[in-house]
Design a protein around this motif. Structure first.
Motif, PDB file in Angstrom:
ATOM      1  N   VAL A 158       0.856  -1.186   0.000  1.00  0.00           N
ATOM      2  CA  VAL A 158       0.000   0.000   0.000  1.00  0.00           C
ATOM      3  C   VAL A 158       0.893   1.237   0.000  1.00  0.00           C
ATOM      4  CG1 VAL A 158      -1.811   1.263   1.206  1.00  0.00           C
ATOM      5  CG2 VAL A 158      -1.778  -1.239   1.295  1.00  0.00           C
ATOM      6  N   TYR A 159       0.729   2.061  -1.012  1.00  0.00           N
ATOM      7  CA  TYR A 159       1.505   3.304  -1.141  1.00  0.00           C
ATOM      8  C   TYR A 159       0.555   4.472  -0.885  1.00  0.00           C
ATOM      9  CZ  TYR A 159       3.680   7.142  -3.908  1.00  0.00           C
ATOM     10  OH  TYR A 159       4.185   8.341  -4.368  1.00  0.00           O
ATOM     11  N   VAL A 160       0.878   5.278   0.133  1.00  0.00           N
ATOM     12  CA  VAL A 160       0.014   6.377   0.560  1.00  0.00           C
ATOM     13  C   VAL A 160       0.793   7.683   0.498  1.00  0.00           C
ATOM     14  CG1 VAL A 160      -1.232   7.349   2.521  1.00  0.00           C
ATOM     15  CG2 VAL A 160      -1.415   4.922   2.041  1.00  0.00           C
ATOM     16  N   GLY A 161       0.149   8.713  -0.036  1.00  0.00           N
ATOM     17  CA  GLY A 161       0.792  10.015  -0.088  1.00  0.00           C
ATOM     18  C   GLY A 161      -0.173  11.059  -0.642  1.00  0.00           C
ATOM     19  N   PHE A 184      -1.134  -5.280   6.014  1.00  0.00           N
ATOM     20  CA  PHE A 184      -0.574  -5.017   4.690  1.00  0.00           C
ATOM     21  C   PHE A 184       0.651  -4.113   4.832  1.00  0.00           C
ATOM     22  CE2 PHE A 184      -5.138  -5.250   2.800  1.00  0.00           C
ATOM     23  CZ  PHE A 184      -5.097  -6.639   2.855  1.00  0.00           C
ATOM     24  N   PRO A 185       1.694  -4.341   4.034  1.00  0.00           N
ATOM     25  CA  PRO A 185       2.867  -3.446   4.062  1.00  0.00           C
ATOM     26  C   PRO A 185       2.454  -2.034   3.643  1.00  0.00           C
ATOM     27  CG  PRO A 185       3.344  -5.477   2.844  1.00  0.00           C
ATOM     28  CD  PRO A 185       1.867  -5.447   3.081  1.00  0.00           C
ATOM     29  N   LEU A 186       2.805  -1.049   4.450  1.00  0.00           N
ATOM     30  CA  LEU A 186       2.427   0.337   4.197  1.00  0.00           C
ATOM     31  C   LEU A 186       3.660   1.169   3.886  1.00  0.00           C
ATOM     32  CD1 LEU A 186       0.367   2.695   4.207  1.00  0.00           C
ATOM     33  CD2 LEU A 186       0.758   2.889   6.681  1.00  0.00           C
ATOM     34  N   GLN A 187       3.609   1.875   2.762  1.00  0.00           N
ATOM     35  CA  GLN A 187       4.676   2.785   2.373  1.00  0.00           C
ATOM     36  C   GLN A 187       4.118   4.205   2.367  1.00  0.00           C
ATOM     37  OE1 GLN A 187       7.767   1.753   1.918  1.00  0.00           O
ATOM     38  NE2 GLN A 187       7.265  -0.434   2.066  1.00  0.00           N
ATOM     39  N   GLU A 188       4.529   5.005   3.354  1.00  0.00           N
ATOM     40  CA  GLU A 188       4.120   6.413   3.426  1.00  0.00           C
ATOM     41  C   GLU A 188       5.193   7.269   2.768  1.00  0.00           C
ATOM     42  OE1 GLU A 188       3.311   7.767   7.373  1.00  0.00           O
ATOM     43  OE2 GLU A 188       2.438   5.865   8.004  1.00  0.00           O
ATOM     44  N   PHE A 200      -8.279  18.799  -3.718  1.00  0.00           N
ATOM     45  CA  PHE A 200      -8.655  19.040  -2.325  1.00  0.00           C
ATOM     46  C   PHE A 200      -7.492  19.695  -1.579  1.00  0.00           C
ATOM     47  CE2 PHE A 200     -11.515  15.962  -3.965  1.00  0.00           C
ATOM     48  CZ  PHE A 200     -12.708  16.138  -3.295  1.00  0.00           C
ATOM     49  N   GLY A 201      -6.271  19.255  -1.860  1.00  0.00           N
ATOM     50  CA  GLY A 201      -5.108  19.842  -1.209  1.00  0.00           C
ATOM     51  C   GLY A 201      -4.945  21.319  -1.518  1.00  0.00           C
ATOM     52  N   ARG A 202      -5.203  21.699  -2.766  1.00  0.00           N
ATOM     53  CA  ARG A 202      -5.069  23.111  -3.138  1.00  0.00           C
ATOM     54  C   ARG A 202      -6.095  23.979  -2.428  1.00  0.00           C
ATOM     55  NH1 ARG A 202      -4.450  21.534  -9.501  1.00  0.00           N
ATOM     56  NH2 ARG A 202      -2.256  20.881  -9.424  1.00  0.00           N
ATOM     57  N   ALA A 203      -7.212  23.374  -2.047  1.00  0.00           N
ATOM     58  CA  ALA A 203      -8.234  24.092  -1.286  1.00  0.00           C
ATOM     59  C   ALA A 203      -8.010  23.962   0.218  1.00  0.00           C
ATOM     60  CB  ALA A 203      -9.620  23.569  -1.657  1.00  0.00           C
ATOM     61  N   LYS A 204      -6.848  23.384   0.591  1.00  0.00           N
ATOM     62  CA  LYS A 204      -6.479  23.179   1.998  1.00  0.00           C
ATOM     63  C   LYS A 204      -7.503  22.301   2.715  1.00  0.00           C
ATOM     64  CE  LYS A 204      -3.911  27.540   2.233  1.00  0.00           C
ATOM     65  NZ  LYS A 204      -2.672  26.851   1.803  1.00  0.00           N
ATOM     66  N   LEU A 205      -7.927  21.250   2.028  1.00  0.00           N
ATOM     67  CA  LEU A 205      -8.872  20.280   2.570  1.00  0.00           C
ATOM     68  C   LEU A 205      -8.156  18.960   2.817  1.00  0.00           C
ATOM     69  CD1 LEU A 205     -11.848  20.992   0.136  1.00  0.00           C
ATOM     70  CD2 LEU A 205     -11.663  21.741   2.520  1.00  0.00           C
ATOM     71  N   GLU A 206      -8.508  18.313   3.909  1.00  0.00           N
ATOM     72  CA  GLU A 206      -7.905  17.038   4.296  1.00  0.00           C
ATOM     73  C   GLU A 206      -8.012  16.030   3.150  1.00  0.00           C
ATOM     74  OE1 GLU A 206      -6.266  14.733   7.724  1.00  0.00           O
ATOM     75  OE2 GLU A 206      -6.709  16.863   7.478  1.00  0.00           O
ATOM     76  N   ASN A 207      -6.873  15.366   2.820  1.00  0.00           N
ATOM     77  CA  ASN A 207      -6.882  14.425   1.701  1.00  0.00           C
ATOM     78  C   ASN A 207      -5.727  13.447   1.791  1.00  0.00           C
ATOM     79  OD1 ASN A 207      -4.537  15.148  -0.435  1.00  0.00           O
ATOM     80  ND2 ASN A 207      -5.202  17.005   0.651  1.00  0.00           N
ATOM     81  N   ILE A 208      -5.895  12.315   1.111  1.00  0.00           N
ATOM     82  CA  ILE A 208      -4.813  11.349   0.953  1.00  0.00           C
ATOM     83  C   ILE A 208      -5.116  10.500  -0.276  1.00  0.00           C
ATOM     84  CG2 ILE A 208      -5.660   9.325   2.219  1.00  0.00           C
ATOM     85  CD1 ILE A 208      -2.190  10.947   2.658  1.00  0.00           C
ATOM     86  N   SER A 209      -4.068   9.982  -0.914  1.00  0.00           N
ATOM     87  CA  SER A 209      -4.235   9.053  -2.024  1.00  0.00           C
ATOM     88  C   SER A 209      -3.691   7.688  -1.635  1.00  0.00           C
ATOM     89  CB  SER A 209      -3.518   9.551  -3.283  1.00  0.00           C
ATOM     90  OG  SER A 209      -4.325  10.437  -4.022  1.00  0.00           O
ATOM     91  N   VAL A 210      -4.343   6.649  -2.142  1.00  0.00           N
ATOM     92  CA  VAL A 210      -3.969   5.269  -1.839  1.00  0.00           C
ATOM     93  C   VAL A 210      -3.789   4.509  -3.148  1.00  0.00           C
ATOM     94  CG1 VAL A 210      -4.674   3.104  -0.735  1.00  0.00           C
ATOM     95  CG2 VAL A 210      -5.261   5.303   0.338  1.00  0.00           C
ATOM     96  N   SER A 211      -2.655   3.825  -3.291  1.00  0.00           N
ATOM     97  CA  SER A 211      -2.413   2.944  -4.429  1.00  0.00           C
ATOM     98  C   SER A 211      -1.884   1.609  -3.931  1.00  0.00           C
ATOM     99  CB  SER A 211      -1.378   3.541  -5.383  1.00  0.00           C
ATOM    100  OG  SER A 211      -1.840   4.709  -5.999  1.00  0.00           O
ATOM    101  N   ILE A 212      -2.004   0.592  -4.760  1.00  0.00           N
ATOM    102  CA  ILE A 212      -1.318  -0.671  -4.526  1.00  0.00           C
ATOM    103  C   ILE A 212      -0.212  -0.758  -5.568  1.00  0.00           C
ATOM    104  CG2 ILE A 212      -1.538  -3.169  -4.342  1.00  0.00           C
ATOM    105  CD1 ILE A 212      -3.184  -1.586  -2.263  1.00  0.00           C
TER     106      ILE A 212
END
Length: 265
Positions: A158-161, A184-188, A200-212
């Motif tokens: 799991v790749y998160v960023g 699951f192995p987590l890569q931050e 969402f980030g440009r609007a300063k709103l809480e966000n995250i992306s998740v990929s495998i």
């Protein structure tokens, strides 16, 4: 967990196989047809957006499945479009498949908040659909978090960023808890390729992306994000297929899709 319907890994893979290679309009039609079969209420959000850098107007249509109720809002999104001449299996048929699975699995969940499951259009030409959604729906005082799913079908980590920067302080503890629960192995990482989280980030709103992603790809993807020249030996495995005619279900696995589904759920 709710008493909603079970979702199998093969079912998720079947979504990818059925959506790959379809035209932009047919990809949206497929999503709508699946929601109707599940008897899930959805709404559409047509938009027209002028892009000054290209001196052109782009049209599109987001598909939104609202669940729960309450002022506070969580967004779970995946873009439905693909780049021209690409079958768009992993990018982003995998994300579409996982969001459809989450909708089916969580349909009866007793939500305390409003949860919008979104299929964003026109991501590939500038994150247009998610930008239009933010303009219309994402009030800062009521926004809790946005979880973006992009590239869910290949790999075993799991790749998160992008982690850090002050717009993921609420969600990251839950991300880490999900990793502990699923094992699951987590890569931050502080960097993540362009995707709908940025609207969402440009609007300063809480966000995250998740990929495998395949093992080792998280660091390789971080190196690519700034636009640096990367030699073939260090090029991310997932990017060797994405945005190309090779992005077919042949390179998507039921196991990776199931990982994304379980982790995000």
């Amino acid at each position: 967990p709710s008493p909603s319907q079970n979702v199998t890994s093969q079912e998720l893979l079947n979504h990818v196989k059925r959506i790959e290679g379809k035209s932009p309009a047919d990809r949206k039609t497929y999503i709508k047809d699946q929601l109707r079969r599940m008897k899930i209420r959805f709404q559409t959000m047509p938009f027209r957006s002028f892009i000054p850098s290209r001196d052109t107007t782009v049209t599109g249509e987001n598909i939104i499945v609202p669940m729960g109720k309450g002022k506070k809002r969580i967004v779970v999104g995946a873009h439905s479009d693909a780049v021209p001449l690409s079958p768009g299996a992993n990018d982003n048929g995998g994300g579409v498949a996982v969001v459809l699975g989450l909708i089916k699995s969580l349909g009866d969940h007793p939500w305390k908040y409003t949860v919008d499951f979104c299929f964003f259009d026109q991501e590939e030409i500038g994150l247009i659909g998610s930008k239009e959604y933010v303009k219309k729906y994402a009030e800062k005082e009521n926004h809790l978090a946005m979880i973006n799913l992009d590239g869910e079908g290949t790999g075993e980590e799991v790749y998160v960023g992008p982690v850090g920067g002050g717009d993921d302080d609420l969600i990251m503890p839950f991300v880490r808890k999900a990793a502990q629960r699923t094992k699951f192995p987590l890569q931050e990482r502080a960097a993540y390729p362009d995707s709908d989280h940025e609207s969402f980030g440009r609007a300063k709103l809480e966000n995250i992306s998740v990929s495998i992603v395949p093992k080792g790809d998280a660091d390789k993807l971080v190196a690519v994000v700034p636009g640096q020249r990367v030699d073939a030996a260090n090029y991310p495995e997932v990017l060797k297929v994405m945005h190309s005619p090779r992005d077919s279900a042949k390179y998507v696995t039921a196991k990776a899709l199931q990982m994304s589904f379980e982790f995000t759920k």
